[in-house]
Design a protein around this motif. Structure first.
Motif, mmCIF file in Angstrom:
data_model
loop_
_atom_site.group_PDB
_atom_site.id
_atom_site.type_symbol
_atom_site.label_atom_id
_atom_site.label_comp_id
_atom_site.label_asym_id
_atom_site.label_seq_id
_atom_site.Cartn_x
_atom_site.Cartn_y
_atom_site.Cartn_z
ATOM 1 N N ASP A 11 -5.433 56.292 -46.979
ATOM 2 C CA ASP A 11 -4.070 56.280 -46.436
ATOM 3 C C ASP A 11 -4.016 55.697 -45.030
ATOM 4 O OD1 ASP A 11 -3.108 57.403 -48.754
ATOM 5 O OD2 ASP A 11 -3.280 59.466 -48.012
ATOM 6 N N PHE A 12 -5.126 55.777 -44.280
ATOM 7 C CA PHE A 12 -5.126 55.235 -42.918
ATOM 8 C C PHE A 12 -5.063 53.714 -42.973
ATOM 9 C CE2 PHE A 12 -6.559 59.513 -42.675
ATOM 10 C CZ PHE A 12 -5.942 59.997 -41.529
ATOM 11 N N ALA A 13 -5.911 53.096 -43.796
ATOM 12 C CA ALA A 13 -5.895 51.632 -43.907
ATOM 13 C C ALA A 13 -4.560 51.147 -44.457
ATOM 14 C CB ALA A 13 -7.042 51.166 -44.800
ATOM 15 N N LEU A 14 -4.071 51.814 -45.518
ATOM 16 C CA LEU A 14 -2.811 51.356 -46.125
ATOM 17 C C LEU A 14 -1.635 51.545 -45.168
ATOM 18 C CD1 LEU A 14 -3.239 52.563 -49.832
ATOM 19 C CD2 LEU A 14 -3.379 50.226 -48.954
ATOM 20 N N SER A 15 -1.598 52.676 -44.457
ATOM 21 C CA SER A 15 -0.505 52.895 -43.500
ATOM 22 C C SER A 15 -0.537 51.826 -42.413
ATOM 23 C CB SER A 15 -0.623 54.281 -42.850
ATOM 24 O OG SER A 15 -0.514 55.290 -43.822
ATOM 25 N N ASN A 16 -1.741 51.505 -41.934
ATOM 26 C CA ASN A 16 -1.859 50.488 -40.882
ATOM 27 C C ASN A 16 -1.346 49.133 -41.374
ATOM 28 O OD1 ASN A 16 -2.903 52.150 -38.875
ATOM 29 N ND2 ASN A 16 -5.014 51.871 -39.562
ATOM 30 N N LEU A 17 -1.649 48.786 -42.603
ATOM 31 C CA LEU A 17 -1.192 47.492 -43.135
ATOM 32 C C LEU A 17 0.326 47.485 -43.313
ATOM 33 C CD1 LEU A 17 -4.049 46.903 -45.717
ATOM 34 C CD2 LEU A 17 -3.529 45.431 -43.755
ATOM 35 N N VAL A 18 0.854 48.572 -43.876
ATOM 36 C CA VAL A 18 2.294 48.602 -44.139
ATOM 37 C C VAL A 18 3.079 48.667 -42.830
ATOM 38 C CG1 VAL A 18 4.138 49.979 -45.187
ATOM 39 C CG2 VAL A 18 2.031 49.524 -46.455
ATOM 40 N N ASN A 19 2.582 49.460 -41.862
ATOM 41 C CA ASN A 19 3.252 49.514 -40.559
ATOM 42 C C ASN A 19 3.227 48.160 -39.863
ATOM 43 O OD1 ASN A 19 4.043 52.232 -40.502
ATOM 44 N ND2 ASN A 19 2.009 52.895 -39.865
ATOM 45 N N ALA A 20 2.199 47.361 -40.151
ATOM 46 C CA ALA A 20 2.116 46.022 -39.552
ATOM 47 C C ALA A 20 2.955 45.013 -40.340
ATOM 48 C CB ALA A 20 0.659 45.550 -39.507
ATOM 49 N N ARG A 27 -4.871 56.796 -59.288
ATOM 50 C CA ARG A 27 -3.717 57.679 -59.455
ATOM 51 C C ARG A 27 -3.004 57.891 -58.127
ATOM 52 N NH1 ARG A 27 -5.662 62.940 -61.542
ATOM 53 N NH2 ARG A 27 -6.061 63.117 -59.344
ATOM 54 N N HIS A 28 -3.798 58.083 -57.067
ATOM 55 C CA HIS A 28 -3.208 58.281 -55.744
ATOM 56 C C HIS A 28 -2.374 57.062 -55.335
ATOM 57 C CE1 HIS A 28 -2.850 59.557 -51.592
ATOM 58 N NE2 HIS A 28 -3.286 58.372 -51.209
ATOM 59 N N ILE A 29 -2.901 55.880 -55.580
ATOM 60 C CA ILE A 29 -2.179 54.664 -55.169
ATOM 61 C C ILE A 29 -0.915 54.494 -56.002
ATOM 62 C CG2 ILE A 29 -2.304 52.139 -55.083
ATOM 63 C CD1 ILE A 29 -5.320 52.605 -54.343
ATOM 64 N N SER A 30 -1.022 54.725 -57.304
ATOM 65 C CA SER A 30 0.179 54.507 -58.107
ATOM 66 C C SER A 30 1.228 55.581 -57.833
ATOM 67 C CB SER A 30 -0.149 54.385 -59.592
ATOM 68 O OG SER A 30 -0.738 55.571 -60.013
ATOM 69 N N GLN A 31 0.796 56.807 -57.479
ATOM 70 C CA GLN A 31 1.797 57.858 -57.228
ATOM 71 C C GLN A 31 2.393 57.783 -55.821
ATOM 72 O OE1 GLN A 31 0.022 61.643 -58.063
ATOM 73 N NE2 GLN A 31 0.185 61.373 -60.267
ATOM 74 N N VAL A 42 1.002 57.750 -43.753
ATOM 75 C CA VAL A 42 1.741 58.286 -44.896
ATOM 76 C C VAL A 42 0.857 59.257 -45.681
ATOM 77 C CG1 VAL A 42 2.946 57.680 -47.030
ATOM 78 C CG2 VAL A 42 3.122 56.200 -45.011
ATOM 79 N N ALA A 43 1.383 60.471 -45.845
ATOM 80 C CA ALA A 43 0.627 61.507 -46.556
ATOM 81 C C ALA A 43 1.056 61.549 -48.025
ATOM 82 C CB ALA A 43 0.896 62.857 -45.905
ATOM 83 N N ALA A 44 0.305 62.311 -48.818
ATOM 84 C CA ALA A 44 0.617 62.432 -50.241
ATOM 85 C C ALA A 44 2.026 62.995 -50.428
ATOM 86 C CB ALA A 44 -0.405 63.343 -50.917
ATOM 87 N N GLN A 45 2.724 62.457 -51.408
ATOM 88 C CA GLN A 45 4.111 62.893 -51.666
ATOM 89 C C GLN A 45 4.103 63.889 -52.820
ATOM 90 O OE1 GLN A 45 6.401 60.710 -49.778
ATOM 91 N NE2 GLN A 45 4.378 60.209 -48.979
ATOM 92 N N ASP A 46 3.670 65.101 -52.538
ATOM 93 C CA ASP A 46 3.654 66.094 -53.604
ATOM 94 C C ASP A 46 4.865 66.996 -53.463
ATOM 95 O OD1 ASP A 46 1.270 65.340 -54.860
ATOM 96 O OD2 ASP A 46 0.117 66.234 -53.240
ATOM 97 N N PHE A 47 5.253 67.582 -54.580
ATOM 98 C CA PHE A 47 6.476 68.381 -54.534
ATOM 99 C C PHE A 47 6.159 69.866 -54.603
ATOM 100 C CE2 PHE A 47 7.496 64.190 -56.030
ATOM 101 C CZ PHE A 47 8.476 63.835 -55.118
ATOM 102 N N TYR A 48 5.394 70.324 -53.647
ATOM 103 C CA TYR A 48 5.064 71.747 -53.597
ATOM 104 C C TYR A 48 6.129 72.486 -52.804
ATOM 105 C CZ TYR A 48 0.280 70.615 -55.036
ATOM 106 O OH TYR A 48 -0.805 70.187 -55.715
ATOM 107 N N PRO A 49 6.272 73.790 -53.041
ATOM 108 C CA PRO A 49 7.145 74.581 -52.156
ATOM 109 C C PRO A 49 6.501 74.702 -50.772
ATOM 110 C CG PRO A 49 6.010 75.983 -53.740
ATOM 111 C CD PRO A 49 5.636 74.579 -54.078
#
Ligand code: ADQ
Length: 414
Positions: A44-53, A71-75, A296-303
């Motif tokens: 997530d650090f590498a991907l966030s850096n690329l997307v933020n750039a 799975r993490h990337i597709s979700q 960007v952190a995982a987008q899980d739908f926990y309470p």
């Protein structure tokens, strides 16, 4: 190659590494998929850096145990392909014969169709297993300004760690790389700081045609390990065609004096543990709460996380800790720890200086200290983990050189 004002940039994330030194955390997943900081995975650090750039054409080359990474990337990283944007996970496909990727350069060679299809001017190649913020567009600008077809991002590191990195010597007063030694045993220190070396961060910018040429020639070489750091960068350096980009010149918005130029290779269990202990210190060096350059952190739908009284009115509480959503602290005490989503902590349990991953459950009166506990491990009532290294080893847990006990995914505890 004609370089236009806004070059067409393709980003390649190298995510196929095994991460042997992170075993047992990498027994079941690729290193870039290793959970970090409660709700992140290392990639997530590498991907966030690329997307933020603002780079939106990103391919992630996967290979080793890539299921949870895919799975993490597709979700979490699905991007609409509006205006041609995409983040695509590309598994090894044996396009050039019946073999998986040899090294990271072979991964690119076997995926050259992606470059041919996209026809980029520039290819940014980044690793997927470091914790940092970096604006790659500044490195691309420096790459174009230097006129070199290959630019290597670098940061000073203690000389004692040199055998884990590519070590760079530049020509005097210039950014041109004179020498590049991959993981040298006895490197020379820097002139102005003999106890440090200039280390490659494993992030590169290439003119696309020069990269295609280099990995294609490399594929023919029998003496090559087909590795970006071991073979491709030295090839450019040998031809006098590589420049360095000093990470300390990189400025991301919202950075503080403390976390400017923060970069951690979390390739060993001890480094992985220490980087997370930094996150829960009162004044961490790395600030997760910089929303100007979000990770960007995982987008899980926990309470939400919940803290309740447990048995006999025991107090459920946590201090100096990260507690993720879905976790219930019922009459337990959590100190200086990272608790991932969906963890259960029962009455009188005491967890300190530890990393608990998703779905861990800690029974009554259990003591967990200086430990990393992988996903869905059940810690029975009255169990001690991290208290006695010999006892932990005897139960089949890994104990690191600095004494951190690691309980792998699916390990049973009696
Ligand atoms: P290492 O991290 O030791 O050194 P490597 O194991 O090749 O090098 O990993 C680099 C990146 O490539 C990682 O993100 C890994 O997941 C990925 N990777 C490895 N093999 C791959 C394959 N076959 N297919 C796809 N991806 C693969 C590198 C450089 C050093 C530099 C350090 C910085 O070689 O010069 O100093 O990174 O940490």
């Amino acid at each position: 190659m004609p370089l236009v004002a806004t070059p067409n940039v393709l980003a390649i994330v190298l995510a196929g590494g095994e991460g042997k030194r992170l075993m047992p955390l990498t027994a079941d997943r690729a290193k870039p998929a290793v959970p970090f900081g409660g709700t992140y995975r290392l990639i997530d650090f590498a991907l966030s850096n690329l997307v933020n750039a603002a780079y939106r054409k990103i391919v992630v080359l996967t290979q080793y145990k890539s299921h949870s990474l895919d799975r993490h990337i597709s979700q979490n990283w699905r991007m609409s392909n509006l205006f041609g944007s995409y983040i695509a996970s590309v598994p090894a496909q044996q396009r050039v014969g019946q073999r998986w990727y040899l090294g990271s350069a072979d991964a690119i060679y076997q995926s050259l169709n992606l470059i041919h299809d996209e026809r980029p001017d520039i290819v940014v190649v980044v690793g997927a297993d470091h914790v940092y913020r970096m604006d790659f567009s500044q490195m691309v600008d420096a790459h174009i300004a230097s006129g070199s077809p290959c630019t290597v991002a670098a940061i000073r590191q203690p000389i004692s760690l040199a055998d884990q990195f590519g070590v760079i010597q530049t020509e005097q007063g210039s950014s041109r790389i004179a020498e590049f030694l991959e993981k040298p045993k006895n490197p020379q220190g820097l002139d102005d700081s003999p106890h440090e070396v200039l280390a490659s961060m494993g992030n590169y910018v290439f003119d696309a045609d020069a990269l295609v040429d280099a990995v294609t020639r490399d594929a023919e070489r029998e003496d090559s390990k087909h590795d970006m750091g071991g073979d491709i960068v030295p090839d450019f350096v040998g031809r006098g065609l590589a420049s360095v980009y000093d990470f300390k010149d990189n400025e991301v918005p919202g950075a503080t004096d403390r976390d400017r130029a923060y970069w951690r290779d979390v390739g060993t269990l001890d480094a992985y543990f220490e980087a997370q202990m930094d996150l829960i210190s009162v004044l961490p060096v790395f600030n997760l709460y910089n929303y100007e350059w979000p990770i960007v952190a995982a987008q899980d739908f926990y309470p939400p996380a919940k803290f309740v009284h447990g048995w006999q009115g025991t107090y459920g509480h946590a201090v100096n800790s990260i507690i993720s959503q879905g976790t219930v602290v019922s009459g337990a005490l959590v100190e200086k720890s990272i608790v991932s989503p969906n963890v259960r902590l029962d009455s009188w349990a005491h967890v300190s200086e530890s990393v608990l991953m998703d779905g861990v459950s800690v029974g009554r009166h259990a003591v967990v200290q200086r430990a990393i506990v992988d996903k869905f491990v059940t810690i029975p009532d009255d169990t001690r983990i991290g208290v006695d290294a010999e006892e932990d080893r005897a139960r089949g847990f890994h104990v690191t050189p600095s004494g951190i006990t690691v309980v792998g995914k699916g390990q049973t505890i009696s």
